[in-house]
Write an enzyme that holds these catalytic residues in place. Structure first.
Site, PDB file in Angstrom:
ATOM      1  N   ASP A  92      75.823  17.859 -13.126  1.00 25.03           N
ATOM      2  CA  ASP A  92      76.036  17.525 -11.765  1.00 25.03           C
ATOM      3  C   ASP A  92      74.801  17.238 -11.107  1.00 25.03           C
ATOM      4  O   ASP A  92      74.525  17.519  -9.909  1.00 25.03           O
ATOM      5  CB  ASP A  92      77.110  18.482 -11.143  1.00 25.03           C
ATOM      6  CG  ASP A  92      78.506  18.295 -11.518  1.00 25.03           C
ATOM      7  OD1 ASP A  92      78.907  17.127 -12.035  1.00 25.03           O
ATOM      8  OD2 ASP A  92      79.128  19.190 -11.571  1.00 25.03           O
ATOM      9  N   ASN A 152       4.110  -6.698 -39.521  1.00 28.52           N
ATOM     10  CA  ASN A 152       2.692  -7.205 -38.767  1.00 28.52           C
ATOM     11  C   ASN A 152       2.564  -8.350 -39.978  1.00 28.52           C
ATOM     12  O   ASN A 152       2.171  -8.426 -41.118  1.00 28.52           O
ATOM     13  CB  ASN A 152       1.632  -6.337 -39.207  1.00 28.52           C
ATOM     14  CG  ASN A 152       0.350  -6.737 -38.520  1.00 28.52           C
ATOM     15  OD1 ASN A 152       0.078  -7.992 -38.440  1.00 28.52           O
ATOM     16  ND2 ASN A 152      -0.557  -5.695 -38.219  1.00 28.52           N
ATOM     17  N   HIS A 268      14.777  -2.589 -13.917  1.00 31.34           N
ATOM     18  CA  HIS A 268      13.715  -1.944 -13.236  1.00 31.34           C
ATOM     19  C   HIS A 268      12.434  -2.831 -14.216  1.00 31.34           C
ATOM     20  O   HIS A 268      12.660  -3.529 -14.990  1.00 31.34           O
ATOM     21  CB  HIS A 268      13.738  -0.554 -13.724  1.00 31.34           C
ATOM     22  CG  HIS A 268      14.040  -0.368 -15.156  1.00 31.34           C
ATOM     23  ND1 HIS A 268      15.501  -0.270 -15.562  1.00 31.34           N
ATOM     24  CD2 HIS A 268      13.531  -0.574 -16.318  1.00 31.34           C
ATOM     25  CE1 HIS A 268      15.576  -0.162 -16.922  1.00 31.34           C
ATOM     26  NE2 HIS A 268      14.461  -0.239 -17.345  1.00 31.34           N
ATOM     27  N   ARG A 350      20.736 -10.544 -23.795  1.00 32.13           N
ATOM     28  CA  ARG A 350      21.222  -9.091 -23.830  1.00 32.13           C
ATOM     29  C   ARG A 350      20.823  -8.616 -22.429  1.00 32.13           C
ATOM     30  O   ARG A 350      19.494  -8.641 -22.341  1.00 32.13           O
ATOM     31  CB  ARG A 350      20.847  -8.658 -25.108  1.00 32.13           C
ATOM     32  CG  ARG A 350      21.787  -7.218 -24.937  1.00 32.13           C
ATOM     33  CD  ARG A 350      20.467  -6.087 -24.453  1.00 32.13           C
ATOM     34  NE  ARG A 350      21.007  -4.823 -24.918  1.00 32.13           N
ATOM     35  CZ  ARG A 350      20.333  -3.661 -24.512  1.00 32.13           C
ATOM     36  NH1 ARG A 350      19.505  -3.762 -23.772  1.00 32.13           N
ATOM     37  NH2 ARG A 350      20.720  -2.589 -24.736  1.00 32.13           N
ATOM     38  N   ASP A 352      19.948  -5.611 -20.353  1.00 30.58           N
ATOM     39  CA  ASP A 352      19.598  -4.097 -20.608  1.00 30.58           C
ATOM     40  C   ASP A 352      20.329  -3.500 -19.356  1.00 30.58           C
ATOM     41  O   ASP A 352      20.432  -4.068 -18.059  1.00 30.58           O
ATOM     42  CB  ASP A 352      18.288  -3.833 -20.455  1.00 30.58           C
ATOM     43  CG  ASP A 352      17.997  -2.464 -20.574  1.00 30.58           C
ATOM     44  OD1 ASP A 352      18.140  -1.887 -21.704  1.00 30.58           O
ATOM     45  OD2 ASP A 352      17.180  -1.693 -19.700  1.00 30.58           O
ATOM     46  N   GLU A 381      24.819  -4.620 -21.975  1.00 30.55           N
ATOM     47  CA  GLU A 381      24.723  -3.055 -22.330  1.00 30.55           C
ATOM     48  C   GLU A 381      25.607  -2.314 -21.642  1.00 30.55           C
ATOM     49  O   GLU A 381      25.545  -2.155 -20.475  1.00 30.55           O
ATOM     50  CB  GLU A 381      23.289  -2.611 -22.333  1.00 30.55           C
ATOM     51  CG  GLU A 381      23.317  -1.263 -22.812  1.00 30.55           C
ATOM     52  CD  GLU A 381      21.960  -0.571 -22.466  1.00 30.55           C
ATOM     53  OE1 GLU A 381      21.677   0.467 -23.163  1.00 30.55           O
ATOM     54  OE2 GLU A 381      21.279  -0.945 -21.601  1.00 30.55           O
ATOM     55  N   ASP A 456      18.583   2.992 -29.369  1.00 28.84           N
ATOM     56  CA  ASP A 456      19.205   4.230 -28.314  1.00 28.84           C
ATOM     57  C   ASP A 456      19.833   5.348 -29.132  1.00 28.84           C
ATOM     58  O   ASP A 456      20.173   6.355 -28.307  1.00 28.84           O
ATOM     59  CB  ASP A 456      19.907   3.676 -27.233  1.00 28.84           C
ATOM     60  CG  ASP A 456      18.913   2.881 -26.361  1.00 28.84           C
ATOM     61  OD1 ASP A 456      17.854   3.331 -26.001  1.00 28.84           O
ATOM     62  OD2 ASP A 456      19.346   1.860 -25.684  1.00 28.84           O
ATOM     63  N   ASP A 499      15.116   8.671 -30.587  1.00 25.95           N
ATOM     64  CA  ASP A 499      13.952   8.414 -30.257  1.00 25.95           C
ATOM     65  C   ASP A 499      12.723   9.508 -30.293  1.00 25.95           C
ATOM     66  O   ASP A 499      13.205  10.603 -29.793  1.00 25.95           O
ATOM     67  CB  ASP A 499      13.839   7.516 -28.817  1.00 25.95           C
ATOM     68  CG  ASP A 499      12.758   7.384 -28.199  1.00 25.95           C
ATOM     69  OD1 ASP A 499      11.919   6.907 -29.196  1.00 25.95           O
ATOM     70  OD2 ASP A 499      12.385   7.255 -27.059  1.00 25.95           O
TER      71      ASP A 499
END
Length: 606
Positions: A92, A152, A268, A350, A352, A381, A456, A499
């Site tokens: 109920d 190189n 940047h 690509r 960044d 990215e 990275d 890095d």
């Protein structure tokens, strides 16, 4: 799912509960169907809201004694969020429970809560028409090159045009390092001498390996070895070569069926750039030298000239105001950066830190590219699920039809490493991958740039310091939906922490043959059948075993992964996640498979 004495079943991964599956076109209806059993006088309400709008309450219609159904259609692109309210009689007593998602951006089986505010809504991505990424891109294997560390190409191995205030290594085999001041800023950039001529001389190696696309880390003039501190967008860095050399590279790569994708760093620039010119290195009047500089409006100064907005507070990387008309025209306008390099015949860009660029700026880049070459690719990215990414308080719109074609698939990398290192269960990996499949429009999911490591991150052979498990990771990379991308030297067995150690010189002549053999075999497998580029992806799991089907009308592959260091017996009829497999497909699957200890198994079953 049983809750007290009632049963509620809803799973967003199943088309029997939500059709069509996954991300959906605008103005295409989605039908929801939920099961509620042993609940007297049950009434079910679908609560759904377009982001930024109020909730809409839709009473679901009883289909039979157990199921309730409702259909919803969105009229604009964006995210919608939904959950269910179930009202019923318990003897109920009137009761209300709520059914929602297992977590933010995660689909699958519902979670039941008694408190409305404890519920996490499910996500739906509604998108406009998505122009497919170019076929050459979706059908290739990419190779990422950090130019200074690859090769190189000079016959005498001299380093071209050494920079002021830098140091050069005595041998190619040296370990990279930084020379920093007491504040942690880099005082002397280090260079090994890799260049574009070196990339050109290794094109036959890349072609033989099975590569069809090269993603170059930035190559424009800059002070650093990584070139993310752009000094001049219109000039190739003299240590790498010149415009003529780059044009030859594009042409020679094209002869071998290889396309070049450039890294666009448009959020940047470098403090030592012609635009900012903090050190007076350029004859042009830079923004840091005078407010009369034509570049001054590009930057946000707080206390001129020493305090300014920079990327993550790094003073060497002053942020650019992408909304400034002059800057935007310089990048996407007539004769601008995108036009100049795209017209040379590259395969695309690509972007960044795409999550730090305005959506309309990304649209302008895409529009400029499309106006020059229809078969170019635009990759962003993004480190998270790109369908629901929020950056600077704003929901991003990357995948809704008019921005990027694809994003870098870091969630794939993170999932594979976590699973193989024993940090997540097979069920968790299944849910992660199914949620990406559900949240991304199909074109975006099948165009994602998959990786096991980049400049990275730690190198994959450092993350997974075991050849057997490395073979599993590489096998997954080369058989997963999307476009696989190999970081230079990973196929040679290079190791490296973060890095700078992940940016060491390629060990020419000192490759780890056992690792190279893994990559060669898996790349050959990838290129042997288009089931791995366009085939349906149907993942499943059983205890510690994970697997998936790659299926087309012409062929079907069963990928089985045993993470544990012991033999296992996989009973196909017991796996979870194969509900969408057709009866015809089930007839092709044997009753069981034996898996060797810690193994990657790719079985062609038709």
């Amino acid at each position: 799912m049983n809750y007290r004495d009632i049963t509620i079943e809803y799973n967003s991964f199943r088309e029997s509960h939500k059709k069509p599956f996954g991300a959906t076109r605008v103005n295409e209806g989605i039908t929801f169907r939920i099961l509620v059993e042993n609940a007297k006088n049950a009434e079910v309400t679908l609560v759904i809201a377009k982001e930024g709008h109020g909730e809409r309450y839709m009473r679901m219609n009883p289909v039979d004694k157990l199921h309730h159904s409702a259909t919803y259609t969105a009229d604009e692109a964006g995210l919608c969020f939904y959950f269910f309210i179930i009202n019923y009689q318990d003897h109920d007593v009137h009761r209300t429970v709520y059914a929602g998602s297992p977590g933010h951006g995660i689909g699958g089986e519902q979670v039941i809560k008694e408190n409305r505010w404890d519920i996490t809504p499910y996500q739906i991505t509604f998108h406009n028409y998505i122009k497919p990424a170019p076929s050459w891109y979706k059908e290739t294997i990419f190779y990422q090159i950090f130019v200074d560390r690859f090769y190189n190409g000079n016959e005498d191995k001299r380093i071209s045009s050494p920079k002021k205030n830098s140091f050069l290594y005595a041998t190619w085999e040296d370990t990279p390092m930084y020379i920093k001041d007491c504040q942690g800023s880099i005082m002397r950039w280090d260079f090994f001498g890799g260049n574009l001529l070196g990339v050109m001389k290794k094109l036959d190696y890349l072609k033989e390996l099975g590569i069809g696309g090269i993603y170059l880390n930035p190559i424009f003039k800059a002070r650093s070895n990584h070139k993310y501190d752009t000094g001049d967008y219109m000039t190739i860095d003299e240590m790498f070569g010149d415009e003529e050399t780059f044009q030859r590279l594009i042409e020679e790569a094209g002869k071998r069926g290889i396309r070049i994708v450039l890294d666009g760093v448009f959020n940047h620039v470098g403090a030592d750039s012609k635009y900012f010119n903090a050190f007076g290195s350029y004859p042009e009047l830079g923004a840091a030298e005078s407010k009369d500089s034509p570049y001054y409006p590009w930057f946000n100064f707080f206390n001129y000239p020493s305090e300014y907005e920079s990327w993550w507070g790094v003073k060497d990387l002053p942020n650019v105001n992408e909304n400034n008309p002059s800057y935007r025209d310089f990048i996407v306008g007539k004769g601008g950066v995108i036009e100049k390099w795209t017209k040379m015949g590259i395969g695309g860009w690509r972007l960044d830190v795409a999550d730090e660029m305005p959506d309309d700026f990304i649209k302008d880049i895409r529009s400029t590219m499309d106006g020059i070459a229809e078969d170019n690719i635009l990759i962003g990215e993004v480190w998270e699920d790109a369908s629901n990414k929020i950056a600077y308080g704003k929901r991003r719109r990357y995948l809704l039809g008019d921005e990027i074609h694809a994003t870098m698939n870091y969630p794939f990398k993170d999932g594979v490493i976590a699973y193989l290192n024993g940090h997540v269960r097979a069920r968790d990996l299944y849910t992660r991958f199914m949620s990406l499949k559900e949240n991304y429009p199909r074109e975006a999911f099948y165009s994602a740039l998959n990786n096991l490591g980049t400049h990275d991150t730690k190198r994959i052979y450092t993350e997974i310091d075991d050849v057997t498990r490395l073979r599993v990771a590489v096998g997954m990379l080369l058989t997963f939906p999307g476009v696989p991308c190999i970081y230079y030297g990973d196929e040679a067995g290079m190791k490296g922490e973060s890095d700078p150690y992940n940016r060491g010189p390629y060990p020419w002549g000192n490759e780890v043959e056992e690792v190279s053999d893994i990559y060669r075999k898996m790349m050959h497998l990838r290129n042997s059948d288009d089931a791995f580029t366009r085939g349906d992806f149907i993942p499943f799991y059983q205890e510690n075993l994970f697997g998936y089907l790659r299926n087309t009308q012409d062929s079907t592959y069963l990928i089985l992964i045993n993470r544990e260091p012991e033999e296992a017996r996989l009973v196909v009829s017991d796996v979870i996640g194969l509900e969408s497999v057709s009866d015809e497909m089930e007839g092709l699957l044997d009753d069981f498979y034996y898996l060797e200890s810690t193994s990657f198994n790719c079985i062609k079953i038709r």
